[in-house]
Design a protein around this motif. Structure first.
Motif: not given
Length: 844
Positions: A566-578, A580-585, A603-609
């Motif tokens: 689940r790649t959402e862990f990279l995107f949530v609870d932060r003020s800016t998007a990760p 490309e290098d951070e995601q790749r790592a 791939t990122i599954d956000v939206g909804g709740d």
């Protein structure tokens, strides 16, 4: 270089300057520890960024705490995950209490060794008491040389904090919202609100029931006693008050996905009259299931004697500050070793340690001549009393997190570790344990936990489940009167503490526990072997993960790969998007953790709740039917493109499989496949990763044949497929028990998917919760599923179960249950089938 208003810190390393949000570690990146900056170092010596006093040198020498002459406190942390090196590669050049000058060498680092054995050399410089200063970076990117100006900090005038200027008052805005967080504004939601407010310069307060609290104070927010669906008023004062108000309203009205961590596994057990009258048995609430027996051991809290007073405030303030830094460093250093649930709990503790309400009470008491220990203890206990007197059981439970911090600080202030010798296998009794207590007891090898107070939603309960420790809570005050040392039985499966078991019962418990242990041992011994059915069909047992640590756990447990990252862990609870290098790592780290095994990355599954602070989406009447999953990628193609580029850059690409969520028609799949071809060509790649789709809406199951023609594999998400098929919200308290993926309608959709995929030569996996249900294994195999992606601890059990099955018998069972009337009838048929399998095994 500093004056009364400002102080400039110099670069402790030469290297590339990196903002916190670019650090591949959420604890640093989301600002939970404080504001600051990072450097990717080029030289092998860490220098003092300013003059000051060394508060602490980490035991593992990877970090130093420094107090500058203006009272600011800094954490100089070399590398990420470097604590795991246990000091190898680091040489301390200073010691605690030593005064240092700007530019003085503090640590010598073996850069090659540390780079090869830790996640990254990126080294954060964190301001721990960031509520007292504002930072201005001299640069946010590019290279810097050691000793060059890195950042400037300006003290926040107390008058500015307490008395907003007339200009600020002129920009005051207000708004009301109903709080959507489960259980109200307890610790984690309060920390989220605090984190959201700190992104803005405006002063923010919440008003409720005639009281108010600043968002700076987690305990103050909790003390308002705000329950779920209570309406609160948000007041913002400052030049960015309008945007701050919208962000706070959203934070209050959007539950965090992590709140599901607080959901108890089992509901409170009814206290029947028969149970209460049963002699020698105490009935409580199951917090973590299991069975144990052993001697009772009492664990008491740390108590202080009378404080005579008359202490020198300046000395006690220094002692108090050093203890705070030590506890912060201890918690921060242990975060890298903890799983996702544990990290979320202790990150909240870090926020509480910065709470101005608690610190203000403690400082006032110190100024009145009290010792640092008594001042801190009084501050915590006073706030605990506020939370416990509220008519909110969940907030009362969160007072236990404060008591944990009380004990941590007292241990540091008293200069001694908690000296307890717990007999292995003991059943530990306490009024209420703290999260730190729980982890300590787990290391001691205790048999189980029982508490007079507490609840099944407490952080201790969450940790107990994660540790596999049987735990029963809410047993009542009479528990503390039970004689210590006597043998008891803790039947946490049924919420029972048997105080006076006879010898026959104790022997029976030992026999049951031995059987369970031996069974787990046998299963674990064969966990790394393939899961072959009796007739030779291989079933891949993969794992669902959300981080590198999860992947490492899956590898240790014998998983055949990652069935869902689940790649959402990279995107949530932060003020800016990760980046490309951070995601790749992050993706590469998961692939590396799984050796040569395949990794399916969704791939990122956000939206909804699941909402992102930096990606505001329009309010929707029915979010789960709105802009989510692949639809968000269509609406924001730059977000999806960045993720796809990061995925295409991992190596080896053959082990990376991309999974698309919420696909409803073939055109969505073809559009993404075309985009992958374009991006791969731009990157000069000739190889393409496998591309699969999630079957989690009925339309996808009905279109499975067409989807399988263009996809490399299909993965069934039974959680969403259940709620969309049955038209029942799986998070609805009154309906959740009826959202059962073993409903015949769901099984028919799974059968349809498997038949269509096999016709096109594709394989089908299940990555939803149903895959981890041992009762469903035979049915899923019978329907044609050939990969089950489960929770890492369940891998060995599910593999062992597969080896006892014959696919021909499973097909007969599957054909039978498709025609049953409902989920319970299916479960009963599966139980009967399991009994027959066990009986045949015993005969053989």
């Amino acid at each position: 270089m500093h004056n009364n208003k400002q102080m400039t810190l110099s670069a402790p390393f030469s290297g590339a300057v990196i903002t916190l949000t670019q650090i591949p570690d959420p604890v640093f990146a989301n600002g939970a520890m404080g504001d600051g900056v990072a450097i990717d170092p080029l030289d092998d010596v860490l220098h003092a960024p300013c003059a000051g006093v060394i508060i602490n040198v980490a035991r593992t020498r990877h970090a130093i705490n420094l107090r500058a002459d203006n009272g600011s406190e800094w954490l100089l942390h070399v590398g990420i995950d470097s604590v795991e090196l246990e000091g190898e590669g680091f040489q301390a050049l200073v010691k605690e209490g030593q005064r240092v000058t700007e530019g003085q060498p503090l640590l010598r680092i073996d850069l090659d060794y540390v780079a090869r054995h830790s996640r990254t050399l990126i080294s954060p410089l964190i301001l721990l008491n960031s509520d007292r200063f504002t930072l201005s970076l001299a640069r946010t990117s590019g290279s810097i040389n050691v000793g060059e100006p890195l950042l400037t900090m300006t003290p926040v005038a107390r008058q500015e904090q307490d008395s907003p200027s007339s200009d600020i008052r002129a920009r005051q805005v207000r708004g009301s919202i109903r709080v959507a967080h489960t259980g109200g504004l307890h610790a984690r939601p309060a920390a989220l609100v605090r984190q959201t407010a700190r992104q803005f310069s405006s002063h923010v307060e919440l008003h409720f029931a005639g009281a108010s609290a600043s968002t700076d104070s987690v305990t103050g927010l909790m003390g308002l006693g705000i329950a779920e669906q209570d309406e609160v008023e948000v007041v913002c004062l400052g030049h960015d008050s309008e945007v701050a108000l919208q962000a706070l309203l959203k934070a209050l009205s959007t539950p965090s996905p992590d709140e599901k961590l607080s959901t108890p596994v089992t509901a409170d057990l009814p206290r029947t009259e028969h149970a209460e009258r049963e002699p020698g048995v105490m009935i409580g609430v199951t917090a973590s299931p299991g069975l144990a027996s052993g001697p009772l051991f009492r664990l008491d809290t740390i108590e202080l004697g009378d404080d005579p007073g008359g202490h020198r405030p300046d000395e006690q303030r220094q002692i108090f500050t050093e203890a705070l830094a030590q506890v912060r460093a201890d918690i921060s250093g242990s975060l890298d070793h903890q799983n996702h649930e544990q990290s979320a709990i202790f990150a909240t503790h870090l926020a509480m340690l910065e709470d101005p309400a608690l610190l203000g009470i403690a400082h006032d008491a110190i100024d009145q001549g009290h010792s640092a220990g008594h001042a801190w203890s009084e501050a915590v206990l006073r706030q605990c009393a506020v939370l416990e007197n509220l008519d909110n059981p969940l907030l009362a439970e969160r007072a236990n997190d404060l008591r944990d911090l009380r004990q941590r600080m007292l241990l540091s202030l008293l200069g001694d570790a908690r000296d307890v010798e717990v007999p292995p296998g003991a059943i530990v009794v306490a009024r209420e344990l703290t999260p730190s207590d729980l982890l300590m007891l787990a290391e001691c090898g205790v048999g189980g936990i029982c508490m007079a107070d507490g609840g099944a939603t407490s952080h201790v309960a969450i940790l107990a489940r994660g540790q596999g420790l049987p735990c029963v809570v809410a047993l009542g005050a009479t528990l503390l009167d039970v004689a210590i040392g006597q043998e008891v039985v803790l039947d946490a499966d049924n919420g029972r503490l048997e105080i006076s078991p006879d010898e026959a019962r104790l022997r029976g418990i030992q026999g049951l526990r031995s059987q369970r242990f031996e069974q787990r041992q046998r299963q674990q011994q064969h966990a790394h072997l393939p899961a072959l059915t009796q007739d030779g069909v291989n079933i891949d047992i993969a794992a669902n993960v959300a981080s590198r640590a999860d992947a490492e756990n899956a590898q240790l447990n014998g998983a055949d790969g990652v069935g869902l990252l689940r790649t959402e862990f990279l995107f949530v609870d932060r003020s800016t998007a990760p980046t490309e290098d951070e995601q790749r790592a992050a993706y590469q780290a998961v692939l590396d953790a799984m050796d040569a095994k395949p990794v399916i990355i969704r791939t990122i599954d956000v939206g909804g709740d699941k909402q992102l602070e930096y990606l505001p989406l329009p309010a929707e009447a029915n979010p789960v039917l709105g802009l989510r999953g692949i639809r968000l990628g269509q609406a924001r193609p730059e977000l999806l493109d960045q993720q796809l580029r990061a995925l295409l850059r991992v190596t080896p690409l053959a082990r990376c499989r991309i999974l698309l969520p919420m696909i409803t028609e073939v055109s969505e799949l073809l559009a993404v496949r075309g985009r992958i071809d374009e991006l791969a060509q731009a990157l000069g790649l000739t190889e393409r990763p496998q591309l699969g789709v999630m079957i989690e809406v009925p339309s996808a199951a009905l279109m499975a044949e067409q989807l399988a023609e263009h996809a490399d594999f299909l993965s069934i998400g039974t959680n969403d497929l259940s709620q969309y098929t049955l038209a029942m919200d799986r998070d609805h308290a009154g309906l959740a028990a009826r959202v059962d993926a073993l409903h015949p309608a769901l099984l028919r959709l799974i059968a349809m998917t498997c038949d269509a995929a096999h016709g096109k030569g594709r394989w089908v996996g299940v990555c939803g919760a149903l895959a981890s249900d041992p009762l469903a294994t035979a049915v899923l195999i019978g329907l044609g599923v050939r990969e089950l992606s489960v929770s890492p601890p369940n891998v060995a059990q599910i593999k062992a179960q597969v080896r006892e099955l014959d696919t021909r018998h499973c097909q007969t069972l599957a054909h039978h249950v498709l025609n049953l009337s409902g989920a319970e009838a299916v479960r009963e048929a599966c139980r009967t089938f399991q009994t027959q399998v066990v009986a045949q095994k015993n005969i053989a």
